[in-house]
Motif scaffolding. Sequence first.
Motif, mmCIF file in Angstrom:
data_model
loop_
_atom_site.group_PDB
_atom_site.id
_atom_site.type_symbol
_atom_site.label_atom_id
_atom_site.label_comp_id
_atom_site.label_asym_id
_atom_site.label_seq_id
_atom_site.Cartn_x
_atom_site.Cartn_y
_atom_site.Cartn_z
ATOM 1 N N LEU A 125 -10.724 -59.830 48.567
ATOM 2 C CA LEU A 125 -11.175 -59.119 49.728
ATOM 3 C C LEU A 125 -11.681 -59.735 50.747
ATOM 4 O O LEU A 125 -12.871 -60.309 50.883
ATOM 5 C CB LEU A 125 -12.185 -57.979 49.245
ATOM 6 C CG LEU A 125 -11.296 -56.742 47.664
ATOM 7 C CD1 LEU A 125 -12.208 -56.111 47.530
ATOM 8 C CD2 LEU A 125 -10.641 -56.063 48.346
ATOM 9 N N THR A 137 -9.540 -50.637 47.603
ATOM 10 C CA THR A 137 -8.600 -51.636 46.242
ATOM 11 C C THR A 137 -7.942 -50.517 45.224
ATOM 12 O O THR A 137 -9.604 -50.313 44.487
ATOM 13 C CB THR A 137 -8.628 -53.074 46.255
ATOM 14 O OG1 THR A 137 -8.953 -53.243 47.501
ATOM 15 C CG2 THR A 137 -8.226 -53.796 45.871
ATOM 16 N N ASN A 151 -3.781 -52.443 48.062
ATOM 17 C CA ASN A 151 -4.824 -51.940 48.840
ATOM 18 C C ASN A 151 -4.395 -50.662 50.164
ATOM 19 O O ASN A 151 -3.354 -50.518 50.426
ATOM 20 C CB ASN A 151 -5.042 -53.296 49.965
ATOM 21 C CG ASN A 151 -5.635 -54.026 48.721
ATOM 22 O OD1 ASN A 151 -6.526 -54.531 48.564
ATOM 23 N ND2 ASN A 151 -4.821 -55.612 49.290
#
Length: 158
Positions: A125, A137, A151
């Motif tokens: 991330l 996510t 995402n």
Amino acid sequence: MNRRSLLAGVAASSAALAGCLSLADPAATQDETDPEPPADPDDPIARATIGSQSEDEPPHRVRLWNLDDDRRAVALEIESADGTTSFDGSYDLDPEAHVAVFLHERDEYEITVDVNGEEQSTTDLEESSFDDPCPGTDLFVSVGGGLEVTNESDGDHC
């Protein structure tokens, strides 16, 4: 150029184009869709919060789902790039069950998922994902134990 040649050329081009269009299979041109969360995404079997909540910035939500037909033993590890923030959880997820982790600390994170004792995926991330209006996510354990990651920038948790 005479008129007959022009009309014949236009007719041949139109017929060729129509033939190409009619042969195209609409299903073949569509991309595979991302997996969707099951019917009740607001009811995780476990929920964790990392960091201090802020009214100004929404958290980055991470959910791990079991979309397989069988119960799966999963391990979810989340660690910040600088190593100061970490999360480690192990769960037995029934089909369509999930866990949710809310990351309030703006940082880069590495997410690792093990399914039935085997590492399936490592996902990063980026810190910039916290700039999104409501970042999320989703990690999906698929049929057979594989893993898919999606995402979103505007999730439903804010």
